[in-house]
Structure formats: structure tokens, C-alpha cells
Design an enzyme around this catalytic site. Sequence first.
Site, PDB file in Angstrom:
ATOM      1  N   GLU A  74       1.696  -1.396  -4.262  1.00 20.93           N
ATOM      2  CA  GLU A  74       1.651   0.000  -4.708  1.00 20.93           C
ATOM      3  C   GLU A  74       1.429   0.089  -6.215  1.00 20.93           C
ATOM      4  O   GLU A  74       2.362   0.339  -6.979  1.00 20.93           O
ATOM      5  CB  GLU A  74       2.917   0.761  -4.325  1.00 20.93           C
ATOM      6  CG  GLU A  74       2.812   2.252  -4.653  1.00 20.93           C
ATOM      7  CD  GLU A  74       4.088   3.034  -4.387  1.00 20.93           C
ATOM      8  OE1 GLU A  74       4.051   4.266  -4.494  1.00 20.93           O
ATOM      9  OE2 GLU A  74       5.123   2.403  -4.091  1.00 20.93           O
ATOM     10  N   LYS A  83      -0.847   0.853  -1.044  1.00 20.35           N
ATOM     11  CA  LYS A  83      -0.356   2.229  -1.164  1.00 20.35           C
ATOM     12  C   LYS A  83      -0.833   2.754  -2.508  1.00 20.35           C
ATOM     13  O   LYS A  83      -0.400   2.265  -3.559  1.00 20.35           O
ATOM     14  CB  LYS A  83       1.161   2.296  -1.052  1.00 20.35           C
ATOM     15  CG  LYS A  83       1.696   3.728  -1.147  1.00 20.35           C
ATOM     16  CD  LYS A  83       3.162   3.839  -0.762  1.00 20.35           C
ATOM     17  CE  LYS A  83       3.657   5.276  -0.907  1.00 20.35           C
ATOM     18  NZ  LYS A  83       5.046   5.452  -0.422  1.00 20.35           N
TER      19      LYS A  83
END
Length: 300
Positions: free
Chosen positions: A176, A213
Site C-alpha cells: 500500500e 492497494k
Amino acid sequence: MNFSEMTDRIAHGQGFIAALDQSGGSTPKALTGYGVEQAAWTSDEEMFALIHAMRSRIITSPCFGGGKVIGAILFERTMDGEIGGIPVPEALIARGVVPFLKIDKGLEPERDGVQVMKPIRDLEALLTRAKALGVFGTKARSVIHLADPDGIAAIVDQQMAVAQQVLAGGLVPILEPEVNVRSAERGEADRLLRDALLNALDAMQGGARVMLKLSLPETANLFKPLVDHPRVLRVVALSGGFSRREACAELARNDGIIASFSRALLEDLRDGMSDDAFDAALGEAIDDIHAASTAAAKAG
């Protein structure tokens, strides 16, 4: 679900991943948004008990187990907790929801326009414990504020190094590297990040796959090459401070990406709601996010 079944559900499931991983630093804000003021707790233990009660209420809601939520990201304390005497990962799996664990320990101060992760101490032991509890994968977050090539390269290098540790531990990592959607350099940062990730994915050895992500890009479908990359199991999007309506509209513009929302999922939930009102509000949020995710997934 065994590991193979969870892999298939995440790769091909028509739904989204709920982010229920608010940690120590973000828990007070999450509780305040839920209608629980800071006067309601006097210690960290009381605070975490309150957020666990909120998460338990979400996970046990009838609409959460309706097939539209295919995964959930947990905070470590939540992973170690129970719902109705059942370990939380086991309770999720019983509802057809694949469990993930947030493993990062916060961010270093900004340097070169980014914030890399603080060292993740005892990661191997944490991964072993998570796998024993039935957790499928992990998530680790860092933040990009400016379109600085050196800073973004450092972010990607660190994310990939942690991903390799997670893969060695038998779990699937979610990388992420969040781009701050309020940054004046958002568009260029998106492009630099995409290219750095593509280079890193191309350099991976063996047959392992990772997940990504990402903040929804300023330019729609900029991340499509990442969605299509053979090393990527799934690309999911964070809401990044957008409202649910805004986040769903942005998501629907990006083919093949599904949601992994936190605030946009929880924004209408309040502690004082009756069970019927709570379930209705959560169900509406799930329906909205599922619709945006499946529209984008079908286009991909």
C-alpha cells in the site's frame, strides 16, 4: 476455506475488501466518527475494547456475510480477539470473508516527499502467528506526498522487501504505497509510482504474486497495466479521504480495481443506532461499494 479457495476468492470474487484495521493512532478518530467521544475511555485497553465492539458489530451484521464483502483487513489486536468465543479470523472465514492483517507499525517523518514505514520488528513471528490463525495475507502502508523520483523509489524498494518477507512466511502481501490525493503533484506521483511498481514487478523471481492497494489515480485507468500484470493477484483501492459517494464514483472509472475502503464504508455508522438502523446503514454502504467494485471489475 483453505488457502487455494481463499486465493480464488480474492482473485475472482465479485465484491470488495473491507478495511477494519484502524490502529492505535487512528482509533480515537474512528471512534469519534462512530459517535463515541474520548471521555468514554480512560485507557488504551478501554479504547481498544470499544473499537473491537464496533468491529464485532460490523462483522456479525447479516449484510456483512452476504457475499459482497470478500475480504477484511484486521488490526493485530482484532486478529487476536474473539467474536462470540470464536477467533476473529475464523469467524470471518465462516462468513466467506478472507482475513488479512495490517502489519506496518506507522510511518517515519517525511523525507524526499514520502513517508516510508517504520521498521517492523519481530515480523517473522507475527507472520507465523497470523498464518496459524488462518490469516491469508498482510497489508503494509507508506505514503507519497510529492512526485519525487528518489522518494518514490525508496517507497517501492521498501514495500517489495517487506513483500518478500511476507511471501517467505506463506502469506500474500498487499503493498500500500498511498499517494496523498490532496497533493498538488498527485498526477505525476501516480505516474512515477506506476512505473516504479511495474519495474519492481517485472524483476520478481519465481511464480509468487502480490496485491496492490493504491489511491485512485487522478487519470482514470492509469493503473490498468498493474491490474493486468501477471505478478498481481488483485488491485484494490483505498478511499483516501473521499466520501463514499466520491470514492465510489472514482472507483467506477477505473477498470479492474475493487474497493478496500475504511472511512467510506463506516461513515454513516453510529454507536447509538438500533440494530435495525445499524444494519440498514451498513447494508446501504456495502451495496454502494459493491456496485462500484463490480462495475469496475467487469470492465476489467
